[in-house]
Design a protein around this motif. Sequence first.
Motif, PDB file in Angstrom:
ATOM      1  N   LEU A  73       0.838  -1.209   0.000  1.00 17.59           N
ATOM      2  CA  LEU A  73       0.000   0.000   0.000  1.00 17.59           C
ATOM      3  C   LEU A  73       0.873   1.260   0.000  1.00 17.59           C
ATOM      4  O   LEU A  73       0.454   2.313  -0.484  1.00 17.59           O
ATOM      5  CB  LEU A  73      -0.924   0.017   1.219  1.00 17.59           C
ATOM      6  CG  LEU A  73      -2.039  -1.039   1.223  1.00 17.59           C
ATOM      7  CD1 LEU A  73      -2.785  -1.034   2.540  1.00 17.59           C
ATOM      8  CD2 LEU A  73      -3.001  -0.844   0.072  1.00 17.59           C
ATOM      9  N   GLY A 101      -3.957  -9.805   3.905  1.00 16.71           N
ATOM     10  CA  GLY A 101      -3.676  -8.719   4.831  1.00 16.71           C
ATOM     11  C   GLY A 101      -4.908  -7.896   5.151  1.00 16.71           C
ATOM     12  O   GLY A 101      -5.740  -7.648   4.281  1.00 16.71           O
ATOM     13  N   ASP A 107     -12.621  -2.801   6.080  1.00 15.36           N
ATOM     14  CA  ASP A 107     -13.775  -2.065   5.556  1.00 15.36           C
ATOM     15  C   ASP A 107     -14.289  -2.768   4.320  1.00 15.36           C
ATOM     16  O   ASP A 107     -13.539  -3.008   3.380  1.00 15.36           O
ATOM     17  CB  ASP A 107     -13.374  -0.630   5.224  1.00 15.36           C
ATOM     18  CG  ASP A 107     -13.192   0.201   6.471  1.00 15.36           C
ATOM     19  OD1 ASP A 107     -14.148   0.272   7.256  1.00 15.36           O
ATOM     20  OD2 ASP A 107     -12.110   0.754   6.672  1.00 15.36           O
ATOM     21  N   PHE A 108     -15.569  -3.060   4.343  1.00 15.41           N
ATOM     22  CA  PHE A 108     -16.185  -3.752   3.208  1.00 15.41           C
ATOM     23  C   PHE A 108     -17.148  -2.807   2.496  1.00 15.41           C
ATOM     24  O   PHE A 108     -17.418  -1.708   2.975  1.00 15.41           O
ATOM     25  CB  PHE A 108     -16.927  -4.996   3.713  1.00 15.41           C
ATOM     26  CG  PHE A 108     -15.998  -6.070   4.191  1.00 15.41           C
ATOM     27  CD1 PHE A 108     -15.472  -6.994   3.315  1.00 15.41           C
ATOM     28  CD2 PHE A 108     -15.631  -6.149   5.525  1.00 15.41           C
ATOM     29  CE1 PHE A 108     -14.608  -7.984   3.745  1.00 15.41           C
ATOM     30  CE2 PHE A 108     -14.760  -7.129   5.966  1.00 15.41           C
ATOM     31  CZ  PHE A 108     -14.252  -8.043   5.066  1.00 15.41           C
ATOM     32  N   TYR A 109     -17.677  -3.276   1.373  1.00 14.22           N
ATOM     33  CA  TYR A 109     -18.692  -2.493   0.666  1.00 14.22           C
ATOM     34  C   TYR A 109     -19.990  -2.596   1.475  1.00 14.22           C
ATOM     35  O   TYR A 109     -20.614  -3.660   1.506  1.00 14.22           O
ATOM     36  CB  TYR A 109     -18.863  -2.999  -0.758  1.00 14.22           C
ATOM     37  CG  TYR A 109     -17.582  -2.901  -1.543  1.00 14.22           C
ATOM     38  CD1 TYR A 109     -17.050  -1.655  -1.877  1.00 14.22           C
ATOM     39  CD2 TYR A 109     -16.864  -4.031  -1.915  1.00 14.22           C
ATOM     40  CE1 TYR A 109     -15.848  -1.542  -2.555  1.00 14.22           C
ATOM     41  CE2 TYR A 109     -15.654  -3.930  -2.600  1.00 14.22           C
ATOM     42  CZ  TYR A 109     -15.161  -2.682  -2.917  1.00 14.22           C
ATOM     43  OH  TYR A 109     -13.968  -2.567  -3.579  1.00 14.22           O
ATOM     44  N   PHE A 121     -14.000 -10.132  -2.934  1.00 12.18           N
ATOM     45  CA  PHE A 121     -12.601 -10.121  -2.488  1.00 12.18           C
ATOM     46  C   PHE A 121     -11.930 -11.475  -2.700  1.00 12.18           C
ATOM     47  O   PHE A 121     -10.736 -11.544  -2.979  1.00 12.18           O
ATOM     48  CB  PHE A 121     -12.510  -9.661  -1.029  1.00 12.18           C
ATOM     49  CG  PHE A 121     -12.732  -8.182  -0.885  1.00 12.18           C
ATOM     50  CD1 PHE A 121     -11.825  -7.277  -1.425  1.00 12.18           C
ATOM     51  CD2 PHE A 121     -13.851  -7.683  -0.250  1.00 12.18           C
ATOM     52  CE1 PHE A 121     -12.029  -5.912  -1.321  1.00 12.18           C
ATOM     53  CE2 PHE A 121     -14.064  -6.316  -0.141  1.00 12.18           C
ATOM     54  CZ  PHE A 121     -13.152  -5.426  -0.676  1.00 12.18           C
ATOM     55  N   LEU A 124     -10.664 -12.066  -6.271  1.00 11.52           N
ATOM     56  CA  LEU A 124      -9.463 -11.331  -6.671  1.00 11.52           C
ATOM     57  C   LEU A 124      -8.214 -12.219  -6.553  1.00 11.52           C
ATOM     58  O   LEU A 124      -7.156 -11.889  -7.087  1.00 11.52           O
ATOM     59  CB  LEU A 124      -9.278 -10.083  -5.800  1.00 11.52           C
ATOM     60  CG  LEU A 124     -10.342  -8.990  -5.952  1.00 11.52           C
ATOM     61  CD1 LEU A 124     -10.118  -7.891  -4.920  1.00 11.52           C
ATOM     62  CD2 LEU A 124     -10.325  -8.396  -7.347  1.00 11.52           C
TER      63      LEU A 124
ATOM     64  N   GLU B  93     -13.397   4.390  -2.853  1.00  8.78           N
ATOM     65  CA  GLU B  93     -12.693   3.258  -2.232  1.00  8.78           C
ATOM     66  C   GLU B  93     -11.795   3.777  -1.097  1.00  8.78           C
ATOM     67  O   GLU B  93     -11.610   3.088  -0.097  1.00  8.78           O
ATOM     68  CB  GLU B  93     -11.826   2.523  -3.263  1.00  8.78           C
ATOM     69  CG  GLU B  93     -12.596   1.953  -4.438  1.00  8.78           C
ATOM     70  CD  GLU B  93     -13.079   0.520  -4.226  1.00  8.78           C
ATOM     71  OE1 GLU B  93     -12.978   0.014  -3.102  1.00  8.78           O
ATOM     72  OE2 GLU B  93     -13.573  -0.063  -5.202  1.00  8.78           O
ATOM     73  N   SER B  96     -14.251   4.956   1.828  1.00  5.01           N
ATOM     74  CA  SER B  96     -14.850   3.847   2.586  1.00  5.01           C
ATOM     75  C   SER B  96     -13.793   2.930   3.195  1.00  5.01           C
ATOM     76  O   SER B  96     -14.115   2.100   4.041  1.00  5.01           O
ATOM     77  CB  SER B  96     -15.755   3.027   1.671  1.00  5.01           C
ATOM     78  OG  SER B  96     -14.982   2.403   0.667  1.00  5.01           O
ATOM     79  N   GLY B  97     -12.555   3.063   2.776  1.00  2.96           N
ATOM     80  CA  GLY B  97     -11.486   2.221   3.331  1.00  2.96           C
ATOM     81  C   GLY B  97     -11.321   0.894   2.605  1.00  2.96           C
ATOM     82  O   GLY B  97     -10.405   0.126   2.903  1.00  2.96           O
ATOM     83  N   THR B  98     -12.181   0.601   1.643  1.00  2.00           N
ATOM     84  CA  THR B  98     -12.106  -0.678   0.930  1.00  2.00           C
ATOM     85  C   THR B  98     -10.844  -0.782   0.075  1.00  2.00           C
ATOM     86  O   THR B  98     -10.441  -1.890  -0.274  1.00  2.00           O
ATOM     87  CB  THR B  98     -13.342  -0.880   0.032  1.00  2.00           C
ATOM     88  OG1 THR B  98     -13.570   0.333  -0.687  1.00  2.00           O
ATOM     89  CG2 THR B  98     -14.564  -1.205   0.849  1.00  2.00           C
ATOM     90  N   VAL B  99     -10.236   0.367  -0.215  1.00  4.95           N
ATOM     91  CA  VAL B  99      -8.998   0.349  -1.006  1.00  4.95           C
ATOM     92  C   VAL B  99      -7.930  -0.487  -0.305  1.00  4.95           C
ATOM     93  O   VAL B  99      -7.090  -1.115  -0.948  1.00  4.95           O
ATOM     94  CB  VAL B  99      -8.507   1.799  -1.266  1.00  4.95           C
ATOM     95  CG1 VAL B  99      -8.067   2.492   0.003  1.00  4.95           C
ATOM     96  CG2 VAL B  99      -7.400   1.823  -2.285  1.00  4.95           C
ATOM     97  N   ARG B 100      -7.989  -0.530   1.031  1.00  3.10           N
ATOM     98  CA  ARG B 100      -6.987  -1.283   1.789  1.00  3.10           C
ATOM     99  C   ARG B 100      -7.159  -2.788   1.618  1.00  3.10           C
ATOM    100  O   ARG B 100      -6.218  -3.543   1.832  1.00  3.10           O
ATOM    101  CB  ARG B 100      -7.051  -0.899   3.272  1.00  3.10           C
ATOM    102  CG  ARG B 100      -6.679   0.534   3.573  1.00  3.10           C
ATOM    103  CD  ARG B 100      -6.429   0.715   5.062  1.00  3.10           C
ATOM    104  NE  ARG B 100      -7.577   0.314   5.834  1.00  3.10           N
ATOM    105  CZ  ARG B 100      -8.566   1.115   6.215  1.00  3.10           C
ATOM    106  NH1 ARG B 100      -8.506   2.381   5.902  1.00  3.10           N
ATOM    107  NH2 ARG B 100      -9.578   0.661   6.915  1.00  3.10           N
ATOM    108  N   LEU B 101      -8.347  -3.222   1.313  1.00  2.79           N
ATOM    109  CA  LEU B 101      -8.547  -4.650   1.023  1.00  2.79           C
ATOM    110  C   LEU B 101      -8.301  -4.934  -0.454  1.00  2.79           C
ATOM    111  O   LEU B 101      -7.782  -5.979  -0.822  1.00  2.79           O
ATOM    112  CB  LEU B 101      -9.977  -5.080   1.386  1.00  2.79           C
ATOM    113  CG  LEU B 101     -10.286  -5.355   2.858  1.00  2.79           C
ATOM    114  CD1 LEU B 101     -11.717  -5.839   3.015  1.00  2.79           C
ATOM    115  CD2 LEU B 101      -9.350  -6.395   3.443  1.00  2.79           C
ATOM    116  N   LEU B 102      -8.706  -3.982  -1.273  1.00  2.00           N
ATOM    117  CA  LEU B 102      -8.635  -4.174  -2.729  1.00  2.00           C
ATOM    118  C   LEU B 102      -7.187  -4.253  -3.223  1.00  2.00           C
ATOM    119  O   LEU B 102      -6.847  -5.115  -4.038  1.00  2.00           O
ATOM    120  CB  LEU B 102      -9.364  -3.003  -3.405  1.00  2.00           C
ATOM    121  CG  LEU B 102      -9.560  -3.057  -4.901  1.00  2.00           C
ATOM    122  CD1 LEU B 102     -10.457  -4.225  -5.280  1.00  2.00           C
ATOM    123  CD2 LEU B 102     -10.168  -1.761  -5.408  1.00  2.00           C
TER     124      LEU B 102
END
Lengths: 324, 280
Positions: A73, A101, A107-109, A121, A124, B93, B96-102
């Motif tokens: 990240l 990780g 945080d989810f949709y 997820f 992916l 993203e 909402s913080g979803t970028v960290r999972l994506l």
Amino acid sequence: MKREHPSGAGTKTGTHRRMKQETVLRTSGLGKRFGARWAARDINLEVHRGDVFCFLGPNGAGKSTTIRMILTLLLPTTGSIEIFGKDLHAERSDVLSRVCGIVEKPDFYLYLTAYKNLEIFGSLTRRISSDEIMEALDIVGLKSRAFDKVKTFSHGMKQRLGIAQALLTTPEMIILDEPTAGLDPQGMKEVRELITMLSQEKGMTVFLSTHLLSEVELVATRMAVINHGEMIAQGSVAELLEQEQAEYSLRVSPLKTAVKLMNGLSWVVLRPDEKGATRVRIDSGRASELIRFLVMHDIEVFSFYPHRTLEDFFLKITEGISEI
Amino acid sequence: MNLFQIEVYKTFSRWRTYIAFGFLALIVILTEVVMKLSAREILERMMRSMQKDFLIFGNVLNGWFITAFIMNSLHLHIPFLITLVAGDIVSSEATSGTVRLLLVRPPSRSAVITAKYLATLFYTAAVVIFLGIMCIMLGLILFGSGDLIMNYATQFRIVFIPETEIPLRMFLAFTAAIWSMAVVASIAFLFSTLAENSIGPIIGTMAVVIVFFVIGNFPFDFFRALTPYLFTTHMNIWQRFLDTPIPWRQIMVSAAILALHCIVLFAIALIVYRRKDIKS
């Protein structure tokens, strides 16, 4: 300023003892600078297969920055990251297909169901079947909420959904950033149990950051300590604590005689306790020696237990760094 | 699901995506019903200037004419509707913080951003196609069919397109409209990669569109030299398919300039996103 752990139980000794163990994560000279400020500097981590590795440090120490670099990240300013013996940035896709990780809170949709989030997820990484999704939800106790939108979930449920997401892709290593942050005691217990389960039943290597010492004591096999962006110790929890002076609470009879006897020992530091007991500070390795000494002098020992040893350890080394 | 399918699914699972469709449906229905109720008055106004020079008979106020009329009125407003999604698709993203999972999954950032961009273009096309279908269907139901008369008042000419040619011309016109809206979507998309909220990209995009329109209309030599290269100059490319003969050369030039805008904007977004530190 970096310091080798004085005991030798830190980086060097710990590493030598575990030379035969497979290293799944290794960072070398890893650093991240934001403007003129180094958020993390010269981080040299070594995580072995099967470890529950705790990355311990106070808030703002650089734990999240390091984890974000490990999970791509953040782009490192210096250093390199090797996971499963492969360079992370050269073989990112292959490496991350074997790692899961969760940074900070998962945080989810919110506008999608738990099921759909896991499908998205999960896919992916690889093709995921419906049965696998339901099984993962079952393990974390969310099967009955599979088709509810995530916006109706509590923080603890989202944290469990995050772990379900991790289970779904069957990673070899799971990286969790402050997994119990913001949870109530029951939620913290559930997450800790899930972490233990991932390690013991699923055979996953767990790397987690925390600022909670109790968490390290409860789940970790190995640990590293970071403060002000610099790593100050690394090794197995037992090794690190073994070499440290620790404080014990001691309930004996007769107390006055015991105190008099212990005052004659150069390696014991006595601290009075108002509850009719006494506290002693000794090297962890000499605890049994002290008990034997007292018993041999006809002192009755009713109880002898450590006081927050890890906290002592942590405060000592972080204070030490501040002084430097 | 592949990345593109995931992005399309996410886009069409959010209610804000349907704001554009709802707004367009409402405006088309309102416009066409009001026009139907005021048909005689509108027709008289239309004919007043033309009947001096032409003898016009038949169903002039037909569904095709209404479609062209609405498109002409709305093609400056549709960009705002496009930005609602295009300006949000990356930045949401982060919000909402979803970028960290994506972004900790195996697909590369390039793949993720490309999928998002394609989903943005898909949404843009869906909005324009929806508008076209709504206009034509309702127009033909309420006003019937007929030849299309286009009045190019500023050029002192009118164009007649026979009824048989109109469906193909309309298809090409709406395809061209998608093309020009893709530039607006690309601007909003670029801003979306830079921002961590959705308001900035939406306002930023509209500001760019307005400023470019203003620049394109300034009567100064410096701005006049720039005008041919501004995307706003070419946003009416769709109208050229309702001209006779179809000015293919102009269309190709406009299409190339619009495509160049899209490519450059996406390339910048790609570079920015690949190097972006995710701190949220």
